[in-house]
Design an enzyme around this catalytic site. Structure first.
Site, PDB file in Angstrom:
ATOM      1  N   SER A   1       0.779  -1.178   0.058  1.00 58.93           N
ATOM      2  CA  SER A   1      -0.062  -0.220   0.008  1.00 58.93           C
ATOM      3  C   SER A   1       0.976   1.272  -0.059  1.00 58.93           C
ATOM      4  CB  SER A   1      -1.031   0.073   1.292  1.00 58.93           C
ATOM      5  OG  SER A   1      -1.661   1.472   1.442  1.00 58.93           O
TER       6      SER A   1
ATOM      7  N   TYR B   1      -1.337  -0.001   9.962  1.00 65.89           N
ATOM      8  CA  TYR B   1      -1.483  -0.347   8.890  1.00 65.89           C
ATOM      9  C   TYR B   1      -0.223  -0.124   8.239  1.00 65.89           C
ATOM     10  CZ  TYR B   1      -3.407  -1.000   4.133  1.00 65.89           C
ATOM     11  OH  TYR B   1      -3.984  -1.455   2.851  1.00 65.89           O
TER      12      TYR B   1
HETATM   13  N1  LIG Z   1      -8.706  -1.070  -0.985  1.00 61.95           N
HETATM   14  C1  LIG Z   1      -7.789   0.259  -1.004  1.00 61.95           C
HETATM   15  O1  LIG Z   1      -7.840   1.318  -0.947  1.00 61.95           O
HETATM   16  C2  LIG Z   1      -6.230  -0.366  -0.945  1.00 61.95           C
HETATM   17  C3  LIG Z   1      -5.207   0.613  -0.999  1.00 61.95           C
HETATM   18  C4  LIG Z   1      -3.845   0.015  -0.958  1.00 61.95           C
HETATM   19  C5  LIG Z   1      -3.707  -1.326  -0.653  1.00 61.95           C
HETATM   20  N2  LIG Z   1      -4.710  -2.170  -0.622  1.00 61.95           N
HETATM   21  C6  LIG Z   1      -4.445  -3.779  -0.303  1.00 61.95           C
HETATM   22  O2  LIG Z   1      -4.966  -4.449  -1.298  1.00 61.95           O
HETATM   23  C7  LIG Z   1      -5.463  -5.718  -0.645  1.00 61.95           C
HETATM   24  C8  LIG Z   1      -6.870  -6.110  -0.943  1.00 61.95           C
HETATM   25  O3  LIG Z   1      -7.531  -4.913  -0.532  1.00 61.95           O
HETATM   26  P1  LIG Z   1      -9.228  -4.877  -0.534  1.00 61.95           P
HETATM   27  O4  LIG Z   1      -9.301  -3.434  -0.771  1.00 61.95           O
HETATM   28  O5  LIG Z   1      -9.457  -5.645  -1.953  1.00 61.95           O
HETATM   29  O6  LIG Z   1      -9.719  -5.647   0.472  1.00 61.95           O
HETATM   30  P2  LIG Z   1     -11.327  -6.200   0.504  1.00 61.95           P
HETATM   31  O7  LIG Z   1     -12.230  -5.645  -0.114  1.00 61.95           O
HETATM   32  O8  LIG Z   1     -11.457  -6.073   2.107  1.00 61.95           O
HETATM   33  O9  LIG Z   1     -11.087  -7.688   0.503  1.00 61.95           O
HETATM   34  C9  LIG Z   1     -10.078  -8.404   1.203  1.00 61.95           C
HETATM   35  C10 LIG Z   1     -10.049 -10.197   0.730  1.00 61.95           C
HETATM   36  O10 LIG Z   1      -9.473 -10.662   1.617  1.00 61.95           O
HETATM   37  C11 LIG Z   1     -10.073 -11.863   2.227  1.00 61.95           C
HETATM   38  N3  LIG Z   1      -9.640 -11.861   3.411  1.00 61.95           N
HETATM   39  C12 LIG Z   1      -9.915 -11.077   4.481  1.00 61.95           C
HETATM   40  N4  LIG Z   1      -9.290 -11.329   5.537  1.00 61.95           N
HETATM   41  C13 LIG Z   1      -8.859 -12.920   5.174  1.00 61.95           C
HETATM   42  C14 LIG Z   1      -8.246 -13.777   6.151  1.00 61.95           C
HETATM   43  N5  LIG Z   1      -7.941 -13.928   7.416  1.00 61.95           N
HETATM   44  N6  LIG Z   1      -7.836 -15.037   5.467  1.00 61.95           N
HETATM   45  C15 LIG Z   1      -8.269 -15.148   4.244  1.00 61.95           C
HETATM   46  N7  LIG Z   1      -8.742 -14.246   3.283  1.00 61.95           N
HETATM   47  C16 LIG Z   1      -9.105 -12.920   3.858  1.00 61.95           C
HETATM   48  C17 LIG Z   1     -11.540 -11.247   2.015  1.00 61.95           C
HETATM   49  O11 LIG Z   1     -12.539 -12.432   2.000  1.00 61.95           O
HETATM   50  P3  LIG Z   1     -13.253 -12.926   3.361  1.00 61.95           P
HETATM   51  O12 LIG Z   1     -13.699 -11.766   4.101  1.00 61.95           O
HETATM   52  O13 LIG Z   1     -14.315 -13.790   2.973  1.00 61.95           O
HETATM   53  O14 LIG Z   1     -12.056 -13.787   4.034  1.00 61.95           O
HETATM   54  C18 LIG Z   1     -11.605 -10.717   0.591  1.00 61.95           C
HETATM   55  O15 LIG Z   1     -11.411 -11.814  -0.480  1.00 61.95           O
HETATM   56  C19 LIG Z   1      -5.060  -5.457   0.838  1.00 61.95           C
HETATM   57  O16 LIG Z   1      -3.674  -6.167   1.196  1.00 61.95           O
HETATM   58  C20 LIG Z   1      -4.926  -4.360   1.027  1.00 61.95           C
HETATM   59  O17 LIG Z   1      -4.194  -3.724   2.334  1.00 61.95           O
HETATM   60  C21 LIG Z   1      -6.040  -1.737  -0.438  1.00 61.95           C
END
Ligand SMILES: NC(=O)c1ccc[n+]([C@@H]2O[C@H](COP(=O)([O-])OP(=O)(O)OC[C@H]3O[C@@H](n4cnc5c(N)ncnc54)[C@H](OP(=O)(O)O)[C@@H]3O)[C@@H](O)[C@H]2O)c1
Length: 252
Positions: A136, A151
Site C-alpha cells: 500500500s 497499517y
Molecule cells: N482498497 C484500498 O484502498 C487499498 C489500497 C492499498 C492497498 N490495499 C491492499 O490491497 C489488498 C486487498 O484490499 P481490498 O481493498 O481488495 O480488500 P477487501 O475488499 O476487504 O477484500 C479482502 C479480501 O481478503 C479476504 N480476506 C480477508 N481476511 C482474510 C483472512 N483472514 N484469510 C483469508 N482471506 C481473507 C476477503 O474475503 P473474506 O472476508 O471472505 O475472508 C476478501 O476476499 C489488501 O492487502 C490491502 O491492504 C487496498
C-alpha cells in the site's frame, strides 16, 4: 493470452482487488485458485469467474489456514507459477487506541501469512515463478487525519520482506515484487470511510480529488493490469520492486 499455461493462487481473491486480479488472470488464460474465509463470497466470486477458478476456504490468520492452502496447492501435483499475497486488513485507528487484538490481527494477515504461505509454497515455486505482494502507499506516505501507524507498519514490513525475498529467492529464478496501490474503491475502503463523520468524509473526498494527479481514486481493475504484467514473462527481469499503482499520488 499472456498467462496461458500458468497456474496462479490469489489470496483474498473473493472480492475487491484480489477478485479483479483473479478475473484478469483467468482472462489471460491462467488456471486460478482463490482463497478467502467466507463461503458465500467465494461462491459468488466463482460465479463471476464463470467457474474458471478453484476456491479454497481458509483463514490465513491461523497456521491451520496457511497449512490447508499449502496442502491443497501441493495436492494438484503441478508447479505454481504465480502467488499473489493480496489478503490484507486495514485498521485506520489512532495510535493510542490500537488494541492488542487489532495489532495481532494486522500482523497475522498482512505479514505473517505472507511469510509462511510463501515459505510453505516454495517447493511448488520453480524457476520463472512470480510472487506478487499487495502492499500500500500507506507504507511510506501518510494522509492528514487518517491515522495509519498500525497499517503503515505492517505494509512497511511487507515491503522489506519483498526486497529480502527477491535477494534470497532470486538465485532460484523466483521473482518477488510488490504492488503499492493508491486508494482503491473496494469494500475495505468503504468500511474505513463509511464510519467517518460527514465533514471528515467531505474533507477526505476533496483531499483525494486534489491529490491524485489523474483526478480520481482507483478501481480494482487498475491494479489487475500491473499484476498481469508481473505474473507474465514480460517482467522476467523485474524483481525486488515496489511498484506504485496510484494515479501519480506518491509522485508528489
Ligand atoms: N482498497 C484500498 O484502498 C487499498 C489500497 C492499498 C492497498 N490495499 C491492499 O490491497 C489488498 C486487498 O484490499 P481490498 O481493498 O481488495 O480488500 P477487501 O475488499 O476487504 O477484500 C479482502 C479480501 O481478503 C479476504 N480476506 C480477508 N481476511 C482474510 C483472512 N483472514 N484469510 C483469508 N482471506 C481473507 C476477503 O474475503 P473474506 O472476508 O471472505 O475472508 C476478501 O476476499 C489488501 O492487502 C490491502 O491492504 C487496498
Amino acid at each position: 493470452m499472456r498467462l496461458r499455461g500458468k497456474r496462479a493462487l490469489v489470496t483474498g481473491g473473493s472480492e475487491g482487488i484480489g477478485l479483479a486480479i483473479a478475473e484478469a488472470f483467468a482472462e489471460e488464460g491462467a488456471a486460478v485458485a482463490i482463497v478467502g474465509r467466507d463461503a458465500g463470497k467465494l461462491a459468488s466470486a466463482r460465479t463471476k469467474l464463470a467457474g474458471r477458478a478453484e476456491t479454497i476456504q481458509a483463514d490465513l490468520t491461523t497456521s491451520e489456514g496457511i497449512d490447508k492452502v499449502a496442502t491443497v496447492v501441493a495436492a494438484a501435483g503441478r508447479p505454481l507459477d504465480v502467488l499473489v499475497n493480496n489478503a490484507g486488513v486495514a485498521f485506520l485507528v489512532p495510535f493510542e487506541t490500537v488494541t492488542d487484538e487489532q495489532y495481532r490481527n494486522s500482523f497475522a494477515l498482512n505479514v505473517t501469512a505472507v511469510f509462511f504461505l510463501t515459505q510453505k509454497l516454495l517447493p511448488q515455486l520453480g524457476p520463472g515463478a512470480s510472487v506478487i505482494n499487495i502492499s500500500s502507499y500507506f507504507a511510506g506516505k501518510m494522509i492528514p487525519k487518517r491515522p495509519s501507524s498500525l497499517y503503515s507498519l505492517s505494509k512497511g514490513a511487507l515491503n522489506s520482506l519483498t526486497k529480502s525475498l527477491a535477494f534470497e529467492l532470486g538465485p532460484r529464478g523466483i521473482r518477488v515484487n510488490a504492488i503499492a496501490p493508491g486508494t482503491i474503491d473496494t469494500a475495505m475502503r468503504r468500511r474505513s470511510v463509511d464510519n467517518l463523520p460527514d465533514a471528515a468524509k467531505a474533507e477526505l473526498k476533496a483531499y483525494v480529488e486534489r491529490s491524485y494527479p489523474l483526478g480520481r481514486i482507483g478501481q480494482a481493475a487498475d491494479v489487475a493490469g500491473m499484476a498481469v504484467h508481473l505474473a507474465s514473462d514480460e517482467s522476467a527481469w523485474t524483481s525486488g520492486a515496489i511498484l506504485a499503482v496510484d494515479g501519480g499520488y506518491t509522485a508528489g
